[in-house]
Design a protein around this motif. Structure first.
Motif, mmCIF file in Angstrom:
data_model
loop_
_atom_site.group_PDB
_atom_site.id
_atom_site.type_symbol
_atom_site.label_atom_id
_atom_site.label_comp_id
_atom_site.label_asym_id
_atom_site.label_seq_id
_atom_site.Cartn_x
_atom_site.Cartn_y
_atom_site.Cartn_z
ATOM 1 N N GLN A 93 -6.659 -4.871 3.669
ATOM 2 C CA GLN A 93 -6.305 -3.700 4.452
ATOM 3 C C GLN A 93 -5.686 -4.039 5.807
ATOM 4 O O GLN A 93 -4.753 -3.367 6.249
ATOM 5 N N SER A 94 -6.164 -5.071 6.476
ATOM 6 C CA SER A 94 -5.580 -5.450 7.768
ATOM 7 C C SER A 94 -4.112 -5.805 7.610
ATOM 8 O O SER A 94 -3.263 -5.397 8.416
ATOM 9 N N THR A 95 -3.810 -6.569 6.566
ATOM 10 C CA THR A 95 -2.415 -6.925 6.295
ATOM 11 C C THR A 95 -1.604 -5.685 5.966
ATOM 12 O O THR A 95 -0.462 -5.524 6.421
ATOM 13 N N ALA A 96 -2.186 -4.780 5.197
ATOM 14 C CA ALA A 96 -1.485 -3.553 4.810
ATOM 15 C C ALA A 96 -1.125 -2.713 6.037
ATOM 16 O O ALA A 96 -0.013 -2.181 6.138
ATOM 17 N N LEU A 97 -2.047 -2.595 6.978
ATOM 18 C CA LEU A 97 -1.784 -1.785 8.165
ATOM 19 C C LEU A 97 -0.694 -2.406 9.029
ATOM 20 O O LEU A 97 0.098 -1.689 9.653
ATOM 21 N N ARG A 98 -0.645 -3.730 9.075
ATOM 22 C CA ARG A 98 0.440 -4.373 9.828
ATOM 23 C C ARG A 98 1.791 -4.102 9.166
ATOM 24 O O ARG A 98 2.789 -3.849 9.848
ATOM 25 N N LEU A 99 1.820 -4.139 7.836
ATOM 26 C CA LEU A 99 3.075 -3.864 7.144
ATOM 27 C C LEU A 99 3.527 -2.422 7.379
ATOM 28 O O LEU A 99 4.728 -2.153 7.493
ATOM 29 N N VAL A 100 2.591 -1.498 7.470
ATOM 30 C CA VAL A 100 2.935 -0.104 7.746
ATOM 31 C C VAL A 100 3.691 0.002 9.068
ATOM 32 O O VAL A 100 4.706 0.707 9.167
ATOM 33 N N VAL A 101 3.217 -0.692 10.095
ATOM 34 C CA VAL A 101 3.883 -0.642 11.397
ATOM 35 C C VAL A 101 5.288 -1.234 11.290
ATOM 36 O O VAL A 101 6.252 -0.673 11.845
ATOM 37 N N LEU A 102 5.426 -2.352 10.602
ATOM 38 C CA LEU A 102 6.754 -2.946 10.440
ATOM 39 C C LEU A 102 7.679 -1.994 9.690
ATOM 40 O O LEU A 102 8.859 -1.831 10.061
ATOM 41 N N ALA A 103 7.176 -1.359 8.643
ATOM 42 C CA ALA A 103 7.994 -0.399 7.894
ATOM 43 C C ALA A 103 8.467 0.731 8.787
ATOM 44 O O ALA A 103 9.622 1.176 8.704
#
Length: 368
Positions: A303-313
């Motif tokens: 989930q931590s990685t997923a949330l970082r990808l959301v910001v990049l997206a």
């Protein structure tokens, strides 16, 4: 509402290799965080007149009418070009108290109904110089507080005429309290507020961040907001072709070398790099990038990685940077557990935006 920009095709074969986002570790001074609180490039030219309401959704037409009137009521001495500003706005005279009645609007609706278009249009239409208006996501606002400190953030924004907050979130109770307290200070200083949030697709009326949630969480500020419900389907998929299937590693790599200003990274390595860069710097991470090329897209491991990808997206979508990828399609990035969990709104937003950027990137291969 539809507001889509086609990606430009690749230029001549690059005389330099594509850059790697993994090689970048940008430093972002606090001044830049403040200066960048304007509508992102994707929404530079939007106006109320360019918003195309769905004729089957009268709430969209009504929202334009209400917001135009709201913007027209935000003029006055506080918004004149002669207003004095110190460093970060410090040292300005205390803003006048807000008049009675709602000083904020909350746009409540699903993905892709044009809320950000309308919010940016409100920013553009408000009769104040750009330095007296601020526009940012909820995450960017919390990052600003982290960079400046609470009191300096209050001082920085209290002379503004309008603060627009896109993607208001309830994921972190601490951040919600922080922003609610900040907004209370700004309302006292006479700043008008506008905010948006997202509805989970397919869950209208169930488990979504709706007006009642927003007004409850901001507690004493609820009287300052008028809620505008905006109905409709996601314009990014309204009458548009489905996003292209992922390409091969060879196609992605060839396109990266054929496109001026492209980046090329292995997806798992990029995810590792994002853990070393603060999310407030993801915008700077993409400075000058005209296309992001990714190989070996895989499911997000945690989930931590997923949330970082959301910001990049979000940052890539704001900047209209097409994303060309091999591996799994973007709608398989997040596990069922993630899509059914507390951050599901973020993940659906990321899927929607990455899908739109993948569609934009298709021309990079076609032109090659």
């Amino acid at each position: 509402m539809r507001n889509s920009t086609a990606a430009s095709g690749p230029g001549p074969i690059s005389d330099v290799s594509p850059v790697s986002l993994c090689a970048r570790e940008p430093h972002v001074p606090a001044e830049r965080l403040v200066g960048e609180m304007v509508p992102p490039p994707r929404f530079d030219s939007v106006r109320f007149s360019t918003y195309i309401p769905d004729p089957n959704q009268p709430s969209q037409t009504e929202a334009v009418r209400v917001l135009e009137a709201f913007a027209g009521g935000l003029g006055g001495a506080h918004a004149t070009a002669t207003a004095k500003r110190g460093f970060f706005g410090f040292g300005r005279a205390k803003a006048p108290k807000a008049p009675a009645g709602p000083r904020g609007v909350y746009l409540d609706g699903g993905y892709g109904v044009g809320k950000t278009h309308l919010l940016a249009s409100l920013w553009h239409a408000t009769p104040a110089e750009p330095a007296l208006k601020a526009f940012g996501t909820f995450v960017e606002l919390t990052n600003l507080v982290g960079a400046l400190g609470f009191q300096k953030t209050v001082q920085t924004l209290s002379g503004h005429r309008l603060l627009c907050i896109d993607e208001f979130e309830l994921d972190d109770p601490g951040d919600t309290v922080l922003v609610s307290t900040l907004l209370g200070k700004l309302v006292d200083a006479g700043v008008a507020l506008a905010a948006t949030s997202n509805t989970l697709p397919g869950k209208l009326g169930e488990g979504r961040f709706a007006a009642a949630d927003f007004l409850r969480e901001i507690q004493g500020l609820s009287a300052h907001f008028r809620s505008l419900r905006i109905d409709g389907e996601d314009y990014r998929h309204r009458g548009l072709p489905q996003a292209p299937a992922p390409f091969s590693d060879e196609q992605v790599t060839k396109s990266a070398y054929a496109t001026q200003g492209a980046s090329l990274d292995d997806f798992p390595h990029l995810l590792e790099h994002l853990a070393r860069v603060h999310p407030s710097r993801y915008g700077a991470l993409t400075d000058g990038i005209r296309a992001v090329c990714l190989t070996d897209v895989q499911p997000i491991p945690d989930q931590s990685t997923a949330l970082r990808l959301v910001v990049l997206a979000d940052r890539l979508y704001d900047r209209e940077v097409p994303v060309l990828a091999s591996g799994l399609p973007f709608d398989q990035l997040f596990s069922e557990e993630m899509l059914n969990g507390g951050y599901r709104k973020k993940y659906f937003r990321a899927i929607s935006r990455l899908t739109a950027l993948a569609r934009d990137a298709k021309g990079l291969v076609d032109a090659g």
